[in-house]
Design a protein around this motif. Structure first.
Motif, short mmCIF file in Angstrom:
data_model
loop_
_atom_site.label_atom_id
_atom_site.label_comp_id
_atom_site.label_asym_id
_atom_site.label_seq_id
_atom_site.Cartn_x
_atom_site.Cartn_y
_atom_site.Cartn_z
N LEU A 1 0.85 -1.19 0.00
CA LEU A 1 0.00 0.00 0.00
C LEU A 1 0.89 1.24 0.00
O LEU A 1 1.86 1.32 0.75
N ALA A 2 0.54 2.20 -0.85
CA ALA A 2 1.27 3.46 -0.94
C ALA A 2 0.68 4.45 0.07
O ALA A 2 -0.50 4.76 0.01
N ILE A 3 1.51 4.92 1.00
CA ILE A 3 1.04 5.83 2.03
C ILE A 3 1.95 7.06 2.11
O ILE A 3 3.16 6.95 1.99
N ARG A 4 1.31 8.22 2.31
CA ARG A 4 2.09 9.44 2.52
C ARG A 4 1.60 10.12 3.80
O ARG A 4 0.40 10.19 4.04
N VAL A 5 2.54 10.59 4.60
CA VAL A 5 2.18 11.41 5.75
C VAL A 5 1.95 12.82 5.20
O VAL A 5 2.87 13.43 4.67
N ALA A 6 0.73 13.28 5.27
CA ALA A 6 0.38 14.56 4.65
C ALA A 6 1.08 15.72 5.33
O ALA A 6 1.17 15.77 6.56
N SER A 7 1.60 16.66 4.53
CA SER A 7 2.25 17.83 5.12
C SER A 7 1.37 19.07 4.96
O SER A 7 1.66 20.12 5.53
N ASP A 8 0.30 18.94 4.21
CA ASP A 8 -0.61 20.06 3.98
C ASP A 8 -1.52 20.24 5.20
O ASP A 8 -2.01 19.27 5.76
N LYS A 9 -1.74 21.48 5.60
CA LYS A 9 -2.50 21.76 6.81
C LYS A 9 -3.94 21.24 6.71
O LYS A 9 -4.44 20.60 7.63
N PHE A 10 -4.59 21.50 5.59
CA PHE A 10 -5.98 21.06 5.44
C PHE A 10 -6.07 19.53 5.55
O PHE A 10 -6.91 19.00 6.27
N CYS A 11 -5.18 18.83 4.85
CA CYS A 11 -5.18 17.36 4.89
C CYS A 11 -4.96 16.85 6.31
O CYS A 11 -5.65 15.95 6.77
N GLN A 12 -3.98 17.44 6.98
CA GLN A 12 -3.67 16.99 8.34
C GLN A 12 -4.87 17.18 9.27
O GLN A 12 -5.23 16.27 10.01
N TYR A 13 -5.48 18.34 9.21
CA TYR A 13 -6.64 18.61 10.08
C TYR A 13 -7.79 17.65 9.75
O TYR A 13 -8.44 17.12 10.63
N LEU A 14 -8.02 17.46 8.45
CA LEU A 14 -9.13 16.61 8.03
C LEU A 14 -8.91 15.16 8.48
O LEU A 14 -9.81 14.52 9.03
N ILE A 15 -7.71 14.65 8.26
CA ILE A 15 -7.44 13.25 8.61
C ILE A 15 -7.45 13.07 10.13
O ILE A 15 -7.97 12.08 10.65
N ASN A 16 -6.94 14.05 10.85
CA ASN A 16 -7.00 13.99 12.32
C ASN A 16 -8.44 13.96 12.81
O ASN A 16 -8.77 13.21 13.73
N LYS A 17 -9.26 14.77 12.19
CA LYS A 17 -10.68 14.83 12.58
C LYS A 17 -11.38 13.51 12.23
O LYS A 17 -12.17 12.99 13.01
N PHE A 18 -11.06 12.98 11.07
CA PHE A 18 -11.70 11.75 10.59
C PHE A 18 -11.17 10.50 11.32
O PHE A 18 -11.84 9.49 11.42
N ARG A 19 -9.92 10.62 11.78
CA ARG A 19 -9.26 9.56 12.55
C ARG A 19 -9.01 8.27 11.77
O ARG A 19 -8.85 7.20 12.35
N LYS A 20 -9.02 8.39 10.46
CA LYS A 20 -8.74 7.24 9.60
C LYS A 20 -7.99 7.75 8.38
O LYS A 20 -8.13 8.92 8.02
N PRO A 21 -7.22 6.90 7.71
CA PRO A 21 -6.55 7.33 6.49
C PRO A 21 -7.57 7.67 5.40
O PRO A 21 -8.67 7.09 5.39
N ILE A 22 -7.22 8.59 4.53
CA ILE A 22 -8.08 8.85 3.38
C ILE A 22 -7.31 8.65 2.08
O ILE A 22 -6.10 8.83 2.02
N VAL A 23 -8.06 8.26 1.07
CA VAL A 23 -7.47 8.03 -0.25
C VAL A 23 -7.13 9.36 -0.88
O VAL A 23 -7.82 10.36 -0.66
N SER A 24 -6.06 9.37 -1.66
CA SER A 24 -5.73 10.54 -2.46
C SER A 24 -5.27 10.06 -3.82
O SER A 24 -4.28 9.35 -3.93
N THR A 25 -6.00 10.44 -4.84
CA THR A 25 -5.58 10.09 -6.19
C THR A 25 -5.83 11.29 -7.08
O THR A 25 -6.73 12.09 -6.80
N SER A 26 -5.02 11.46 -8.10
CA SER A 26 -5.13 12.67 -8.92
C SER A 26 -6.52 12.80 -9.54
O SER A 26 -7.16 11.80 -9.86
N ALA A 27 -6.95 14.05 -9.68
CA ALA A 27 -8.33 14.35 -10.10
C ALA A 27 -8.47 14.32 -11.62
O ALA A 27 -8.76 15.32 -12.26
N ASN A 28 -8.26 13.13 -12.18
CA ASN A 28 -8.38 12.99 -13.63
C ASN A 28 -8.88 11.59 -13.96
O ASN A 28 -8.78 10.68 -13.16
#
Length: 190
Positions: free
Chosen positions: A110-137
């Motif tokens: 599994l490909a995992i990245r520790v998000a460095s973006d503030k919005f991503c970090q806040y969102l994932i912390n709030k959700f308390r689970k990993p979220i998928v990220s794939t390019s929007a195309n």
């Protein structure tokens, strides 16, 4: 944090909780996201992108503790890579646990990245689970670098589009490094 920021977090949180798809800014390019532990949500991402399940998607976590909860054994070198990387770096790990099975590649990685973006970090912390990220195309089409480059079928195909400006000055996809439990390190995308 502005009210807008918190408002956007809350809206994304609700959609993710219900198994929906969000279109959101990440530390790289804009991403299509969903609950990485929900197989139905992951399936919707594949359907929207028009690609088969065997093409693994990237998963974002908020911190190293969350990473450790979803990988059987994090190789020591992973921490060095995360700490030393000068640009967003995704690591492909062996033996993921506690994520949707259709997110895991055929070779059980599994490909995992520790998000460095503030919005991503806040969102994932709030959700308390990993979220998928794939390019929007759609699969096979170029990766949109800016919000304005995202096609109408993607915008229509997600349940919520985050209303925050492009903050990333030089968006490009992350580096990808594969780490085997046997100590092998392989650069997949620079």
């Amino acid at each position: 944090m502005g009210a807008d920021f918190n408002d956007e977090l809350q809206k994304c949180f609700e959609v993710l909780k219900q198994g929906g798809l969000i279109l959101y800014p990440t530390d790289t390019v804009w991403g299509i996201g969903c609950d990485a532990t929900n197989p139905e949500a992951v399936q919707k991402v594949y359907a929207l992108k028009n690609r088969e399940d065997s093409k693994a998607l990237i998963c974002l976590v908020a911190n190293q503790a969350m990473l450790e909860r979803h990988i059987k054994e994090v190789p020591e070198v992973a921490y060095d890579i995360i700490d030393l990387a000068t640009k967003p770096t995704t690591i492909v790990f062996d033996e993921p646990i506690g994520v949707a099975q259709n997110l895991v590649a055929e070779d059980n990685t599994l490909a995992i990245r520790v998000a460095s973006d503030k919005f991503c970090q806040y969102l994932i912390n709030k959700f308390r689970k990993p979220i998928v990220s794939t390019s929007a195309n759609i699969s096979g089409e170029p990766t949109p670098k800016r919000f304005k480059d995202i096609g109408p079928e993607i915008l229509k195909g997600v349940d919520y589009v985050v209303n925050l400006p492009d903050e990333n000055k030089d968006p490009s996809p992350s580096s990808i490094i594969k780490l085997g439990n046997d100590g092998q390190v392989k650069v997949i995308r620079e």
